[in-house]
Enzyme design. Sequence first.
Site, PDB file in Angstrom:
ATOM      1  N   THR A   1       0.869  -1.179   0.000  1.00  0.00           N
ATOM      2  CA  THR A   1       0.000   0.000   0.000  1.00  0.00           C
ATOM      3  C   THR A   1       0.903   1.225   0.000  1.00  0.00           C
ATOM      4  O   THR A   1       1.570   1.507   1.002  1.00  0.00           O
ATOM      5  CB  THR A   1      -0.901   0.010   1.254  1.00  0.00           C
ATOM      6  OG1 THR A   1      -1.649  -1.199   1.270  1.00  0.00           O
ATOM      7  CG2 THR A   1      -1.845   1.206   1.237  1.00  0.00           C
TER       8      THR A   1
ATOM      9  N   LYS B   1      -7.002   1.960  -3.053  1.00  0.00           N
ATOM     10  CA  LYS B   1      -6.577   1.313  -1.799  1.00  0.00           C
ATOM     11  C   LYS B   1      -6.524   2.335  -0.654  1.00  0.00           C
ATOM     12  O   LYS B   1      -6.971   2.061   0.463  1.00  0.00           O
ATOM     13  CB  LYS B   1      -5.211   0.645  -2.020  1.00  0.00           C
ATOM     14  CG  LYS B   1      -4.569   0.052  -0.798  1.00  0.00           C
ATOM     15  CD  LYS B   1      -5.337  -1.105  -0.203  1.00  0.00           C
ATOM     16  CE  LYS B   1      -4.784  -1.470   1.165  1.00  0.00           C
ATOM     17  NZ  LYS B   1      -5.602  -2.411   1.910  1.00  0.00           N
TER      18      LYS B   1
HETATM   19  N1  LIG Z   1      -1.616  -5.877   7.665  1.00  0.00           N
HETATM   20  C1  LIG Z   1      -2.694  -5.622   6.980  1.00  0.00           C
HETATM   21  O1  LIG Z   1      -3.823  -5.775   7.479  1.00  0.00           O
HETATM   22  C2  LIG Z   1      -2.586  -5.171   5.528  1.00  0.00           C
HETATM   23  C3  LIG Z   1      -3.679  -5.366   4.678  1.00  0.00           C
HETATM   24  C4  LIG Z   1      -3.577  -4.983   3.332  1.00  0.00           C
HETATM   25  C5  LIG Z   1      -2.407  -4.379   2.883  1.00  0.00           C
HETATM   26  N2  LIG Z   1      -1.363  -4.172   3.741  1.00  0.00           N
HETATM   27  C6  LIG Z   1      -0.154  -3.522   3.195  1.00  0.00           C
HETATM   28  O2  LIG Z   1       0.719  -4.571   2.764  1.00  0.00           O
HETATM   29  C7  LIG Z   1       2.091  -4.179   2.993  1.00  0.00           C
HETATM   30  C8  LIG Z   1       2.756  -5.187   3.925  1.00  0.00           C
HETATM   31  O3  LIG Z   1       2.031  -5.202   5.146  1.00  0.00           O
HETATM   32  P1  LIG Z   1       2.344  -6.271   6.294  1.00  0.00           P
HETATM   33  O4  LIG Z   1       1.184  -6.222   7.234  1.00  0.00           O
HETATM   34  O5  LIG Z   1       2.764  -7.549   5.691  1.00  0.00           O
HETATM   35  O6  LIG Z   1       3.595  -5.551   6.972  1.00  0.00           O
HETATM   36  P2  LIG Z   1       4.657  -6.172   7.996  1.00  0.00           P
HETATM   37  O7  LIG Z   1       4.156  -7.419   8.612  1.00  0.00           O
HETATM   38  O8  LIG Z   1       5.075  -5.037   8.857  1.00  0.00           O
HETATM   39  O9  LIG Z   1       5.887  -6.569   7.026  1.00  0.00           O
HETATM   40  C9  LIG Z   1       6.603  -5.578   6.349  1.00  0.00           C
HETATM   41  C10 LIG Z   1       7.554  -6.223   5.354  1.00  0.00           C
HETATM   42  O10 LIG Z   1       8.309  -5.178   4.726  1.00  0.00           O
HETATM   43  C11 LIG Z   1       9.718  -5.386   5.007  1.00  0.00           C
HETATM   44  N3  LIG Z   1      10.340  -4.072   5.151  1.00  0.00           N
HETATM   45  C12 LIG Z   1       9.930  -3.043   5.919  1.00  0.00           C
HETATM   46  N4  LIG Z   1      10.749  -1.982   5.766  1.00  0.00           N
HETATM   47  C13 LIG Z   1      11.699  -2.358   4.890  1.00  0.00           C
HETATM   48  C14 LIG Z   1      12.824  -1.714   4.314  1.00  0.00           C
HETATM   49  N5  LIG Z   1      13.132  -0.438   4.629  1.00  0.00           N
HETATM   50  N6  LIG Z   1      13.570  -2.399   3.420  1.00  0.00           N
HETATM   51  C15 LIG Z   1      13.259  -3.681   3.096  1.00  0.00           C
HETATM   52  N7  LIG Z   1      12.208  -4.355   3.611  1.00  0.00           N
HETATM   53  C16 LIG Z   1      11.446  -3.696   4.489  1.00  0.00           C
HETATM   54  C17 LIG Z   1       9.764  -6.215   6.258  1.00  0.00           C
HETATM   55  O11 LIG Z   1      11.002  -6.882   6.357  1.00  0.00           O
HETATM   56  P3  LIG Z   1      11.540  -7.396   7.779  1.00  0.00           P
HETATM   57  O12 LIG Z   1      10.919  -8.756   7.997  1.00  0.00           O
HETATM   58  O13 LIG Z   1      12.998  -7.444   7.583  1.00  0.00           O
HETATM   59  O14 LIG Z   1      11.115  -6.389   8.816  1.00  0.00           O
HETATM   60  C18 LIG Z   1       8.582  -7.164   5.995  1.00  0.00           C
HETATM   61  O15 LIG Z   1       8.924  -8.142   5.060  1.00  0.00           O
HETATM   62  C19 LIG Z   1       2.035  -2.768   3.576  1.00  0.00           C
HETATM   63  O16 LIG Z   1       2.206  -1.824   2.552  1.00  0.00           O
HETATM   64  C20 LIG Z   1       0.640  -2.687   4.182  1.00  0.00           C
HETATM   65  O17 LIG Z   1       0.180  -1.349   4.264  1.00  0.00           O
HETATM   66  C21 LIG Z   1      -1.413  -4.579   5.055  1.00  0.00           C
END
Ligand SMILES: NC(=O)c1ccc[n+]([C@@H]2O[C@H](COP(=O)([O-])OP(=O)(O)OC[C@H]3O[C@@H](n4cnc5c(N)ncnc54)[C@H](OP(=O)(O)O)[C@@H]3O)[C@@H](O)[C@H]2O)c1
Length: 308
Positions: free
Chosen positions: A101, A179
Amino acid sequence: MAPQLSWIGLGNMGRGMCVNLVEKGKLDKPLIIFNRTTKRAEDFSAKLGAGKSEVASSIGDAVKSSDIIFICLGDDKAVNETIDTALKEDVKGKLFVDCSTVHPETSNALAKTIGAKGAEFVAMPVFGAPAMAEAGSLICVLAGPGSSINKVKPYTTGVIGRANIDYSDQEPGQATLLKIIGNTFVINMVESLGEGHTLAERSGLGSENLHKWIETMFPGPYTAYSSRMMAGDYYKRDEPLFGVDLARKDAGHALDLAKKSGGVKLGALEIADKHLVEVKKHLGAKGDLPSIYGAVRKESGLKFENKD
Ligand SMILES: NC(=O)c1ccc[n+]([C@@H]2O[C@H](COP(=O)([O-])OP(=O)(O)OC[C@H]3O[C@@H](n4cnc5c(N)ncnc54)[C@H](OP(=O)(O)O)[C@@H]3O)[C@@H](O)[C@H]2O)c1
């Protein structure tokens, strides 16, 4: 022969989507996976089982060996940095699909830089919580060239998703624009639930009684978030499902878009974002979107936590 797929970003959403890709994506080669924190990729690969995935040692390695590269990362900065690294490889003819997102301006800029290297780009943000990612029931929003979208669709409905919203031949930023606007509904829903449960408790109706009505009237996400609030899940879990920083990023993008769209006023979202600031102060990185309930409780003279 099926295209070689790779997946960069194994957070809450990425892991769920990969499980479904390897189980239902008709891949004839292991899925290549990469994550900034390598241990997470190794643990996840072991969980997927032998022969299902291969851990790449770098972004470059993942990109080099793949035809289609999916990305699902926290924020715009992470996505931009990852793409910058990926574009150091010869990417001609490859397809990048960003499921993160991000701000629509980010998606449109990525389409230009990726296109300039002879590669294709589709923005495919998804709607649904991590449990829906795990269940393969996300809603996928696709925007970009129709011919590129057609290459992604075999991995959407029936694999990672239950439905597509297809904006073929529209700018990639249209998908992330939807989104971001869609997530204002989600954030405002949680704000309403937090206020409603707080009023139910203070007025004497009681949370259980309110929840009976929510279940009947609004099955689905309202009921799921209401249950998590009542169970105290909004402050008890070690890792958030929709982290406070991600929620504030989405709110920030929406407020920025509103400002740039003739000064649209998103008053409800501003209030929810103020509560998210309080959530971060109270719970730090453990803060979750439904922790807004705790912030509303505190503001209303109750303890942040609803259980002893
Ligand atoms: N959670 C929800 O309900 C939801 C629903 C729909 C969409 N989304 C969107 O989907 C995306 C992922 O969400 P998530 O919930 O999976 O997030 P998350 O659990 O916080 O995971 C974030 C991911 O991004 C990586 N990351 C973060 N900062 C980074 C950087 N500077 N360089 C390289 N890798 C980095 C993390 O790696 P590490 O493991 O090394 O930290 C991890 O793989 C986001 O954009 C979020 O807004 C989330």
